[in-house]
Design an enzyme around this catalytic site. Structure first.
Site, PDB file in Angstrom:
ATOM      1  N   SER A 144       0.855  -1.185   0.000  1.00  0.00           N
ATOM      2  CA  SER A 144       0.000   0.000   0.000  1.00  0.00           C
ATOM      3  C   SER A 144       0.892   1.236   0.000  1.00  0.00           C
ATOM      4  O   SER A 144       2.072   1.167   0.388  1.00  0.00           O
ATOM      5  CB  SER A 144      -0.889   0.006   1.251  1.00  0.00           C
ATOM      6  OG  SER A 144      -1.545   1.243   1.412  1.00  0.00           O
ATOM      7  N   TYR A 157      -3.528  -1.391  10.264  1.00  0.00           N
ATOM      8  CA  TYR A 157      -3.357  -1.590   8.823  1.00  0.00           C
ATOM      9  C   TYR A 157      -2.011  -1.042   8.364  1.00  0.00           C
ATOM     10  O   TYR A 157      -1.265  -1.700   7.630  1.00  0.00           O
ATOM     11  CB  TYR A 157      -4.498  -0.904   8.072  1.00  0.00           C
ATOM     12  CG  TYR A 157      -4.427  -1.020   6.568  1.00  0.00           C
ATOM     13  CD1 TYR A 157      -4.892  -2.154   5.914  1.00  0.00           C
ATOM     14  CD2 TYR A 157      -3.897   0.014   5.800  1.00  0.00           C
ATOM     15  CE1 TYR A 157      -4.829  -2.256   4.529  1.00  0.00           C
ATOM     16  CE2 TYR A 157      -3.829  -0.079   4.423  1.00  0.00           C
ATOM     17  CZ  TYR A 157      -4.301  -1.218   3.793  1.00  0.00           C
ATOM     18  OH  TYR A 157      -4.227  -1.320   2.420  1.00  0.00           O
TER      19      TYR A 157
END
Length: 252
Positions: A144, A157
């Site tokens: 990400s 996350y």
């Protein structure tokens, strides 16, 4: 240039989180390039199976909750048994739990780490063990842009994606000698289920979009080219790299 470098004919790809969104798009792209697919999902492959078979490729479905401890070992064994070997592994399954850092529960932290990190570690380790005697392999981790940033409201996350980036680099160092390339894809802000709640906040959407030079959020199809490149012989000298697909967000 010989475009056959991008062909995946005769290869088997194992993809997690295949039923929708980024996982579905990447799975279909691999099938279009010629790969047979072992698809792993909480609810199986869903519509993705028909899309793979429409490309004339074989599809084998594994229903598995990677949030259940040690499920990854069973998935690896079943995937290898399905088509005899796995040439390409795409670790795409992931979850996010949104909360202010001071309110983030340990239960939510553990749930994110179980899916995003622990299961990925175990599945990759077991698949790499069978790649080593093959003398080749492609491992692609969905990271990400949060692998580079601190984020806000998604601490677990962010921590998991930093860790996956680190594993990508460590595995690239260790397994390169076996002709196994380990790389990652770092999507930016994408139109997926994981961003559905965020996209309900129009001022936030507008603020983020203003930071993306291409002027739009990414669509799952935007990862089709990157995943085929990293899965194919075209990337044989690319190892330990994180391919950022964010419309220029990190560069702005």
């Amino acid at each position: 240039m010989d475009l056959s470098l991008f062909s995946l004919e005769g290869k088997t790809a194992l993809v997690t989180g295949v039923s929708r969104g980024l996982g579905q798009a990447m799975t279909v792209a691999l099938a279009k390039a010629g790969a047979d697919i072992v698809g792993v999902g909480l609810r199986g492959m869903g519509d993705t199976r028909a899309l793979v078979e429409a490309e004339g490729r074989r599809a084998y479905e594994i229903r598995a909750d990677l949030g259940q401890r040690d499920m990854a070992a069973d998935v690896a064994a079943e995937a290898i048994a399905a088509f005899g070997r796995v040439d390409i592994l795409v670790n795409n399954a992931g979850i996010i739990k949104l909360a202010a850092a001071e309110d983030h529960t340990l239960a939510d932290f553990d749930a994110v780490m179980e899916v995003n990190l622990r299961s990925l570690f175990l599945l990759t380790r077991d698949i790499a063990r069978q790649m080593i005697p093959l003398g080749h392999g492609k491992i692609i981790n969905t990271c990400s842009v949060q692998s580079y940033k601190g984020g806000s409201g998604d601490a677990a996350y962010v921590a998991s994606k930093h860790a996956v980036h680190g594993l990508t680099r460590a595995w690239a160092n260790e397994w390169g000698k076996y002709n196994i390339q380990v790389n990652g894809i770092a999507p930016g802000y994408m139109v997926t289920d994981n961003t559905a709640k965020l996209r309900q906040n129009q001022p936030a959407v507008d603020a983020i979009t203003a930071q993306i030079p291409l002027g739009r959020w990414g669509q799952p199809a935007d990862l089709m080219g990157p995943v085929v490149f990293l899965a194919s012989d075209a990337s044989n000298y690319v190892n330990g790299h994180l391919l950022v697909a964010d419309g220029g967000y990190l560069n702005a």
